[in-house]
Design an enzyme around this catalytic site. Structure first.
Site, PDB file in Angstrom:
ATOM      1  CD  GLN A  12      -3.244   0.417   2.071  1.00 38.26           C
ATOM      2  OE1 GLN A  12      -3.217  -0.686   2.610  1.00 38.26           O
ATOM      3  NE2 GLN A  12      -4.187   1.303   2.322  1.00 38.26           N
ATOM      4  CB  SER A  90       2.778  -4.307   3.968  1.00 44.52           C
ATOM      5  OG  SER A  90       1.584  -4.263   4.726  1.00 44.52           O
ATOM      6  CG  LEU A  91      -1.341  -5.789  -0.654  1.00 46.48           C
ATOM      7  CD1 LEU A  91      -2.522  -6.575  -0.163  1.00 46.48           C
ATOM      8  CD2 LEU A  91      -1.749  -4.657  -1.562  1.00 46.48           C
ATOM      9  NE  ARG A 115      -2.653  -7.809   5.036  1.00 49.87           N
ATOM     10  CZ  ARG A 115      -1.955  -6.719   4.755  1.00 49.87           C
ATOM     11  NH1 ARG A 115      -2.401  -5.875   3.812  1.00 49.87           N
ATOM     12  NH2 ARG A 115      -0.836  -6.433   5.389  1.00 49.87           N
ATOM     13  CG  HIS A 196       2.134  -3.284   9.500  1.00 50.94           C
ATOM     14  ND1 HIS A 196       2.096  -4.636   9.257  1.00 50.94           N
ATOM     15  CD2 HIS A 196       1.927  -2.678   8.290  1.00 50.94           C
ATOM     16  CE1 HIS A 196       1.890  -4.854   7.972  1.00 50.94           C
ATOM     17  NE2 HIS A 196       1.780  -3.677   7.355  1.00 50.94           N
ATOM     18  CD  GLN A 244       1.711  -8.918   6.071  1.00 47.36           C
ATOM     19  OE1 GLN A 244       0.507  -8.725   5.969  1.00 47.36           O
ATOM     20  NE2 GLN A 244       2.519  -9.023   5.032  1.00 47.36           N
TER      21      GLN A 244
END
Length: 802
Positions: A12, A90-91, A115, A196, A244
């Site tokens: 992202q 991340s993603l 998610r 996060h 995560q």
């Protein structure tokens, strides 16, 4: 020194209007699938964003995942290269897992959609990037100013760290860091929540529950996890994906870990240069992180029993105790203190992984993770389902097209192409038809029309026009002037003279005739003179099906030496690789093949006793019980008159003895009428279960008129047709599992399956109902690598004790 490649996928923040471009049309089926799942047009969202949704988390994450995925598929199709590692920020980690085969496109999109939905609910949080401080300096500043409600979200580089927490706390921290001279800048991030961080716990727990509805596959490539900066372990996939959401993205350590694996290149997949810039900073500011290589734990037995791997990039062993013609592993020399008793400065021992066995060039050219092929078995025994499972697992399977009708073959091709994603490998079998060359040409025309790019040429004794035609189509020169081939031929053979034919350019007489008939162009004819007929060879030792009974230890060195001589003679720009087949059913046999110099291995018999094999359960029950001594040689029905042999199962069956009896009669007599009456009665009552005239009437019903005309003129040909009927009959009995005539089953099989049965005895694979072709392949490659590790260590220890 082998250079490795890591594909990295952004997360992202990388989204932009217009991303994806023509990829949506290129992969229209996947785009349609995404629209169906999401309930809106992903193409419209990414290209036009008419409602300004693209920067909203619940839309951003599916959009980025989709564009990253389509970019990856395009890359694989364009380059044909499979990376050694994958990682995602991340993603982006979901795309890294997709590329490693942990789940398919649809599953990944469902996960990302959920998610994004959960994370979009977060409110009251904020994030900011602090540039200029190390992690230690930042943590000290937070502690000293009692900002203990702030978490570290992303460790992007040694001096770029993202913090996450309640908005008021982040505002306080921004004012603090703005006033520090060491801080170069403070950049607030446009997020709705404290991603996060501990504040995403509720979302993580709900996502964890959601994950239980999905099954995941073993990674076929090492994927570096955000939360650990180490390769994924199979048993921790759900835990990593859940954690995560609340855990820190250890991007800096992840890249340093990869740099520590060896000479590493990185390519950002999905558009943009965000990760590329961070990687350059990490290289400059920190450099490699050298750690002891970790062996990843085994997959639980109830999930299939194969292992996952810490790394596909290997730190090299010293001069390996193997033949050096072809690399057994990719090598990178590193000196570290050695184990006790082995001296103070010897090359370090780092574990060899299954993905490093064989030729890296071969894997790269065919888009494979492992240098492993499942060979074709006629009449579709090597089924379309078998081919698909192999392709999805990062290997290649050949469909058993021999003996099938063109419509059946085309249906199989369409099925395989519909099931496999772009870049996943497959091939089709092309069997030599010396008596009916038109079948070869029809097969090649079908392959060209349907876009089949790889064929396994089997049982050829010479080069034929059909082979040359297939080879010619798709030839071109690259920007460097070298001839490249779109259509690839892997020739399976067991005789040096046949290997020499495939290692030579196409015969001029055949090229000239094809040109004269307008079947190839003048340019294609010219290019044919600069390359070998085959891209690669497979040296087939004693095996099931057609075989010359060659011994691998004699055959492989002879073919490798011939290959080297022909490469030097013709000055080919591209190396012809040599693989090994025949007798490979255990890790010891696979290790022997690689040690002899094999660039890849091909298995056959062991795949016939699997769920995917398209033969009867009755045949599989027999095969499951066989041992290494339970095979016999018999005449090959398709090459009966020539005396060619196949190896078949003999335990509990009369077929081998009866087939050999028929060939003896064919050699002894010139006509059926010459055979004594007692023998004829035996053939009719015991072998054929019908009269000789009834057999001939059936033969006349399916052979073309010109063949029957020859038989009517020549009684020897007529006798051959009658006897060959038994071979087709015995095959039909086996494929259908006919219980009344079980003794006449023709089951082509080599002793490798007997060895395999002994290897898996007492395990869940003892029953064929638990055997899947891809899981067998992965276990075989994994345990071959483990065996090599143990053998090498024993050699080193023995040398140290001298």
């Amino acid at each position: 020194m082998a250079r490795m490649m890591t594909y990295v996928f952004p997360g992202q923040g990388a989204q932009r209007k217009g991303m994806g471009g023509e990829l949506f049309d290129e992969f229209a089926e996947l785009t349609s699938q995404a629209d169906e799942i999401l309930g809106y047009s992903i193409k419209t969202l990414c290209l036009e964003d008419p409602q300004s949704h693209l920067n909203q988390t619940q839309y951003t994450q599916p959009a980025l995942y989709t564009v990253n995925a389509l970019t990856y598929y395009h890359k694989i199709v364009e380059s044909g290269r499979t990376p050694n590692y994958t990682a995602g920020h991340s993603l982006g980690e979901y795309n890294a897992l997709l590329a490693a085969g942990v789940f398919d496109f649809r599953t990944g999109l469902l996960l990302v959609q959920k998610r994004g939905e959960l994370m979009s609910r977060a409110e009251g949080g904020a994030m900011a990037a602090i540039i200029g401080l190390s992690e230690r300096q930042l943590m000290e500043a937070l502690s000293e100013n009692r900002l203990d409600r702030i978490d570290i979200a992303n460790l992007n580089s040694p001096a770029q760290i993202v913090i996450s927490g309640p908005k008021a706390e982040i505002d306080r921290a921004r004012h603090l860091f703005d006033g520090m001279k060491e801080v170069k800048s403070v950049v607030p991030l446009r997020t709705s929540g404290a991603f996060h961080s501990r504040y995403m716990k509720e979302a993580a727990e709900e996502f964890g529950d959601f994950l239980h509805a999905f099954d995941f596959e073993e990674p076929v490539l090492p994927v570096i996890a955000n939360t650990t900066a180490r390769p994924y372990r199979y048993e921790e996939i759900r835990k990593n994906l859940r954690d995560q959401i609340t855990g820190s993205v250890k991007w800096s350590e992840s890249i340093r870990y990869l740099l520590g694996r060896g000479e590493m290149e990185f390519e950002e997949i999905g558009g943009g240069r965000i990760l590329t810039g961070l990687i350059q900073q990490i290289r400059t500011e920190a450099g490699p992180l050298v750690t002891e290589e970790e062996r990843v734990g085994m997959k639980p037995a109830d999930a299939g029993g194969t292992a996952s791997y810490a790394s596909a990039g290997v730190i090299t062993v010293p001069a390996a105790p193997v033949v050096s013609r072809a690399p057994l592993i990719e090598r990178l020399a590193v000196d570290e203190p050695s184990p006790a008793g082995l001296g103070t400065q010897t090359p370090a021992w780092i574990r060899i992984k299954p993905a490093n066995l064989g030729s890296p060039e071969f894997r790269r050219d065919y888009g494979l993770t492992y240098a492993y092929i499942s060979g074709a078995m006629y009449k579709g025994i090597a089924s379309k389902e078998m081919v698909v499972r192999m392709g999805k697992a990062g290997m290649m399977g050949f469909f058993g097209a021999g003996g099938l009708k063109m419509q059946q073959i085309e249906e199989a091709i369409r099925f395989i192409q519909g099931e496999l994603l772009p870049g996943q490998a497959y091939g089709m079998n092309l069997v030599h038809e010396p008596a009916e060359p038109h079948i070869e040409e029809s097969m090649v025309d079908l392959f060209l029309r349907t876009g089949v790019k790889v064929v396994e040429a089997a049982a050829f004794m010479t080069i034929t026009p059909a082979l040359v035609k297939y080879r010619a189509k798709g030839l071109k020169r690259d920007e460097n002037g070298k001839v490249t081939s779109t259509n690839k031929i892997i020739a399976k053979l067991s005789r040096p003279e046949v290997a020499e034919a495939f290692l030579s350019p196409a015969p001029e007489r055949i090229t000239a005739k094809l040109l004269e008939e307008g079947k190839i162009t003048r340019e294609e004819a010219s290019l044919l003179a600069e390359i070998a007929v085959a891209d690669d060879l497979c040296a087939e030792a004693d095996s099931g099906g057609h075989t010359d009974g060659a011994v691998a230890y004699a055959l492989m060195p002879a073919i490798l030496k011939l290959r080297d001589e022909m490469m030097e003679k013709h000055r080919y720009a591209k190396k012809v690789r040599v693989g090994a087949a025949g007798g490979i059913g255990t890790p010891d046999a696979a290790l022997a093949a690689f040690s002899l110099g094999a660039d890849f291995i091909v298995t056959g018999s062991i795949n016939q006793c699997t769920v995917e094999a398209n033969t009867s359960p009755e045949v599989k029950d027999l095969l499951e019980q066989m041992n290494v001594q339970d095979t016999e040689y018999a005449p090959a029905g398709d090459m009966f008159e020539m005396g060619a042999k196949v190896q078949v199962l003999k335990k509990g069956l009369f077929f081998p003895a009866r087939a050999n009896k028929l060939y003896d009669l064919y050699r002894q007599y010139n006509a059926v009428e010459d055979i004594d009456e007692k023998t004829k009665i035996q053939l009719q009552d015991k072998y054929f279960k019908r009269s000789l005239q009834q057999v001939y009437d059936e033969v006349r019903s399916y052979h073309p008129p010109h063949i029957i005309e020859k038989a009517e003129r020549n009684p020897k040909i007529k006798m051959a047709l009658i006897f060959k009927w038994y071979f087709a009959y015995s095959t039909r009995l086996a494929l259908s599992g006919n219980p009344e005539n079980k003794v006449d089953y023709q089951i082509q099989c080599g002793p490798a399956l007997g060895a395999f049965n002994q290897w898996v005895k007492g395990t869940e694979l003892e029953s064929w109902r638990n055997r899947h072709v891809d899981e067998i392949a992965l276990r075989l490659m994994n345990e071959t690598a483990e065996l090599l590790n143990r053998r090498y260590q024993s050699f080193v220890q023995a040398a140290a004790n001298e």
